[in-house]
Design a protein around this motif. Structure first.
Motif, PDB file in Angstrom:
ATOM      1  N   GLU A 159       2.971-106.599  54.690  1.00 46.11           N
ATOM      2  CA  GLU A 159       4.227-106.405  54.711  1.00 46.11           C
ATOM      3  C   GLU A 159       4.695-105.686  55.962  1.00 46.11           C
ATOM      4  N   TYR A 160       3.883-104.645  56.343  1.00 47.94           N
ATOM      5  CA  TYR A 160       4.483-104.125  57.783  1.00 47.94           C
ATOM      6  C   TYR A 160       4.510-105.124  58.866  1.00 47.94           C
ATOM      7  N   ALA A 161       3.267-106.053  58.891  1.00 44.19           N
ATOM      8  CA  ALA A 161       3.280-106.876  59.883  1.00 44.19           C
ATOM      9  C   ALA A 161       4.445-107.870  59.868  1.00 44.19           C
ATOM     10  N   ASP A 162       4.697-108.449  58.694  1.00 42.32           N
ATOM     11  CA  ASP A 162       5.647-109.360  58.510  1.00 42.32           C
ATOM     12  C   ASP A 162       7.084-108.679  58.975  1.00 42.32           C
ATOM     13  N   ALA A 163       7.295-107.703  58.667  1.00 47.00           N
ATOM     14  CA  ALA A 163       8.569-106.756  59.109  1.00 47.00           C
ATOM     15  C   ALA A 163       8.689-107.193  60.592  1.00 47.00           C
ATOM     16  N   LEU A 164       7.750-106.938  61.452  1.00 45.76           N
ATOM     17  CA  LEU A 164       7.531-107.044  62.830  1.00 45.76           C
ATOM     18  C   LEU A 164       7.309-108.597  63.272  1.00 45.76           C
ATOM     19  N   GLY A 165       7.447-109.521  62.506  1.00 47.39           N
ATOM     20  CA  GLY A 165       7.278-110.836  63.034  1.00 47.39           C
ATOM     21  C   GLY A 165       5.947-110.979  63.337  1.00 47.39           C
ATOM     22  N   ALA A 166       4.999-110.349  62.764  1.00 44.70           N
ATOM     23  CA  ALA A 166       3.330-110.432  63.448  1.00 44.70           C
ATOM     24  C   ALA A 166       2.505-110.772  62.128  1.00 44.70           C
ATOM     25  N   ARG A 167       1.143-110.810  62.308  1.00 46.15           N
ATOM     26  CA  ARG A 167       0.357-110.971  61.292  1.00 46.15           C
ATOM     27  C   ARG A 167      -0.975-110.190  61.330  1.00 46.15           C
ATOM     28  N   LEU A 168      -1.573-109.984  60.552  1.00 44.62           N
ATOM     29  CA  LEU A 168      -2.716-109.032  60.553  1.00 44.62           C
ATOM     30  C   LEU A 168      -4.090-109.849  61.307  1.00 44.62           C
ATOM     31  N   VAL A 169      -4.787-109.134  61.875  1.00 39.26           N
ATOM     32  CA  VAL A 169      -5.763-109.656  62.816  1.00 39.26           C
ATOM     33  C   VAL A 169      -7.088-109.400  62.312  1.00 39.26           C
ATOM     34  N   ALA A 170      -7.475-107.880  62.357  1.00 44.63           N
ATOM     35  CA  ALA A 170      -8.790-107.626  61.889  1.00 44.63           C
ATOM     36  C   ALA A 170      -8.583-106.248  61.311  1.00 44.63           C
ATOM     37  N   LEU A 171      -9.618-105.759  60.332  1.00 44.66           N
ATOM     38  CA  LEU A 171      -9.665-104.708  59.482  1.00 44.66           C
ATOM     39  C   LEU A 171     -10.648-103.782  60.547  1.00 44.66           C
ATOM     40  N   LEU A 172     -10.077-102.523  60.911  1.00 42.40           N
ATOM     41  CA  LEU A 172     -10.953-101.538  61.791  1.00 42.40           C
ATOM     42  C   LEU A 172     -11.408-100.675  61.098  1.00 42.40           C
ATOM     43  N   GLU A 173     -10.940-100.148  59.871  1.00 40.00           N
ATOM     44  CA  GLU A 173     -11.439 -98.933  59.169  1.00 40.00           C
ATOM     45  C   GLU A 173     -10.944 -98.983  57.883  1.00 40.00           C
ATOM     46  N   LEU A 174     -11.764 -98.754  56.762  1.00 41.27           N
ATOM     47  CA  LEU A 174     -11.318 -98.859  55.474  1.00 41.27           C
ATOM     48  C   LEU A 174     -12.053 -97.179  54.627  1.00 41.27           C
ATOM     49  N   ALA A 175     -11.402 -96.386  54.322  1.00 37.20           N
ATOM     50  CA  ALA A 175     -11.933 -95.174  53.908  1.00 37.20           C
ATOM     51  C   ALA A 175     -11.386 -94.925  52.346  1.00 37.20           C
ATOM     52  N   ASP A 176     -12.682 -94.421  51.471  1.00 36.48           N
ATOM     53  CA  ASP A 176     -12.283 -94.094  50.143  1.00 36.48           C
ATOM     54  C   ASP A 176     -11.865 -92.418  50.269  1.00 36.48           C
ATOM     55  N   GLN A 177     -10.362 -92.545  49.546  1.00 34.47           N
ATOM     56  CA  GLN A 177     -10.252 -91.032  49.675  1.00 34.47           C
ATOM     57  C   GLN A 177     -10.585 -89.979  48.402  1.00 34.47           C
ATOM     58  N   ASP A 178     -11.567 -90.735  47.579  1.00 32.07           N
ATOM     59  CA  ASP A 178     -12.359 -90.014  46.651  1.00 32.07           C
ATOM     60  C   ASP A 178     -11.186 -89.377  45.525  1.00 32.07           C
ATOM     61  N   ALA A 179     -10.351 -90.552  45.359  1.00 34.39           N
ATOM     62  CA  ALA A 179      -9.257 -89.901  44.314  1.00 34.39           C
ATOM     63  C   ALA A 179      -9.460 -90.465  42.967  1.00 34.39           C
ATOM     64  N   ASP A 180     -10.603 -91.187  42.571  1.00 31.65           N
ATOM     65  CA  ASP A 180     -10.979 -91.656  41.354  1.00 31.65           C
ATOM     66  C   ASP A 180     -11.195 -90.590  40.394  1.00 31.65           C
ATOM     67  N   THR A 181     -10.152 -90.381  39.490  1.00 36.30           N
ATOM     68  CA  THR A 181     -10.741 -89.127  38.856  1.00 36.30           C
ATOM     69  C   THR A 181     -11.313 -89.414  37.441  1.00 36.30           C
ATOM     70  N   GLY A 182     -11.359 -90.597  37.284  1.00 37.28           N
ATOM     71  CA  GLY A 182     -12.065 -91.164  35.947  1.00 37.28           C
ATOM     72  C   GLY A 182     -11.388 -90.678  34.499  1.00 37.28           C
ATOM     73  N   GLY A 183     -10.228 -90.144  34.654  1.00 34.33           N
ATOM     74  CA  GLY A 183      -9.643 -89.769  33.263  1.00 34.33           C
ATOM     75  C   GLY A 183      -8.931 -88.368  33.509  1.00 34.33           C
ATOM     76  N   PRO A 184      -7.993 -88.007  32.541  1.00 33.10           N
ATOM     77  CA  PRO A 184      -7.348 -86.664  32.438  1.00 33.10           C
ATOM     78  C   PRO A 184      -8.326 -85.683  32.218  1.00 33.10           C
ATOM     79  N   LEU A 185      -7.969 -84.302  32.368  1.00 33.99           N
ATOM     80  CA  LEU A 185      -8.701 -83.280  31.983  1.00 33.99           C
ATOM     81  C   LEU A 185      -9.303 -83.276  30.794  1.00 33.99           C
ATOM     82  N   PRO A 186     -10.558 -83.198  30.283  1.00 34.15           N
ATOM     83  CA  PRO A 186     -10.797 -82.989  29.136  1.00 34.15           C
ATOM     84  C   PRO A 186      -9.814 -82.305  28.140  1.00 34.15           C
ATOM     85  N   ARG A 187      -9.534 -82.915  26.929  1.00 29.71           N
ATOM     86  CA  ARG A 187      -8.770 -82.206  25.767  1.00 29.71           C
ATOM     87  C   ARG A 187      -9.342 -82.470  24.714  1.00 29.71           C
ATOM     88  N   ALA A 188      -9.331 -81.320  23.824  1.00 33.06           N
ATOM     89  CA  ALA A 188     -10.019 -81.353  22.363  1.00 33.06           C
ATOM     90  C   ALA A 188      -8.812 -81.919  21.506  1.00 33.06           C
TER      91      ALA A 188
END
Length: 232
Positions: A159-188
Motif C-alpha cells: 500500500e505504501y509503494a502504491d501510494a508512491l507510484g512504485a512497487r515492491l522489489v525485494a524483502l531485506l529483513e523479516l523479524a518476529d516481534q515475539d508478541a505471540d501470547t498464546g492466550g489471556p492470562l490464566p484465569r480460574a
C-alpha cells in the motif's frame, strides 16, 4: 566450491527502503483445561493423618485416571505434612497434623470436564480449583497468527509503494516481534470444595456446566522492503 551468494539489495534513491509492521489478532477455542486438586487430612496422630491423606489422594487419582484418554497430563505438584502447635501452658505441644497433596490435571476432552470436576469436589476434604483454559505451545493457532502477520506486513508495504507510484522489489529483513501470547492470562473459573450435590439418584453429583473461555492469539512482525523509484 560453494556458490557465490546473490548480492543483497541495498536502499538507494533508485531502490528506497520501506519498513512496516504486520499484526494478527484473533480468538480461538481453547485446546486444554487445567484443574488443581488439593486433598487434605488432619488428625492428632501423625501416622493416622498421613494414612488418611494417602487414602484420599489415591481415591482422587483413581477417579481422574478412570477418564482415560480425556486426561492429557496428571502431575503431583506438592506434598506436605505439617504439625500444628498449641501455645497453651508452659510448653509448645503438637495439637494436630495437617497433610496436603496438590495435583494438577490437564484435560483435553471438555465433555468430561464438568463431570470430573464435580465428582472430585464431592470427595471428602478435597478442593478443586479451575479450570484454566489454554492452547498447546505447538497449536496451529500460533502458526496461523504468524502467517497472517506476515501477510499483513506485505499488504502494508504494498500500500505504501502504491501510494508512491512504485512497487515492491525485494524483502531485506523479516523479524518476529515475539508478541505471540498464546492466550489471556490464566484465569480460574472458581473453586469447588467438597460438598454433596443432589443428583438424579441423590448419590451422583450433578455435573457442572463449564463453558470454555476463548483464547486470544496475537502475533507481530517487522519487515523491510526495497521498492522501485517513486513517481513523485
Amino acid at each position: 566450491m560453494e556458490p557465490t551468494p546473490t548480492p543483497r539489495p541495498h536502499p538507494s534513491p533508485d531502490a528506497p527502503l520501506v519498513t512496516v509492521h504486520g499484526e494478527a489478532h484473533h480468538e480461538v477455542d481453547p485446546e486444554t483445561a487445567r484443574i488443581q486438586i488439593t486433598v487434605n487430612a488432619r488428625g492428632t496422630d501423625r501416622r493416622a493423618a498421613l494414612a488418611d491423606l494417602t487414602t484420599r489422594n489415591q481415591r482422587a487419582l483413581d477417579l481422574v485416571k478412570s477418564y482415560g484418554e480425556a486426561i492429557e497430563k496428571l502431575e503431583t505438584g506438592s506434598f506436605s505434612i505439617t504439625p500444628q502447635l498449641t501455645t497453651k501452658g508452659r510448653h509448645e505441644r503438637v495439637s494436630a497434623y495437617h497433610g496436603t497433596v496438590r495435583t494438577t490435571v490437564t484435560v483435553a476432552d471438555f465433555t468430561a470436564l464438568g463431570e470430573l470436576t464435580t465428582r472430585l469436589a464431592d470427595l471428602d476434604l478435597t478442593t478443586v480449583t479451575g479450570p484454566w483454559w489454554a492452547l498447546r505451545p505447538n497449536s496451529p493457532a500460533h502458526r496461523d497468527a504468524r502467517r497472517q502477520a506476515v501477510h499483513d506486513a506485505v499488504r502494508r508495504a504494498r500500500e505504501y509503494a502504491d501510494a508512491l507510484g512504485a512497487r515492491l522489489v525485494a524483502l531485506l529483513e523479516l523479524a518476529d516481534q515475539d508478541a505471540d501470547t498464546g492466550g489471556p492470562l490464566p484465569r480460574a473459573a472458581g473453586t469447588m470444595r467438597s460438598a454433596r450435590f443432589a443428583g438424579p439418584d441423590d448419590d451422583t453429583p450433578a455435573a457442572l456446566d463449564l463453558e470454555p473461555q476463548r483464547q486470544s492469539v496475537y502475533a507481530q512482525v517487522s519487515a523491510r522492503f526495497t521498492i522501485t523509484r517513486p513517481e513523485l
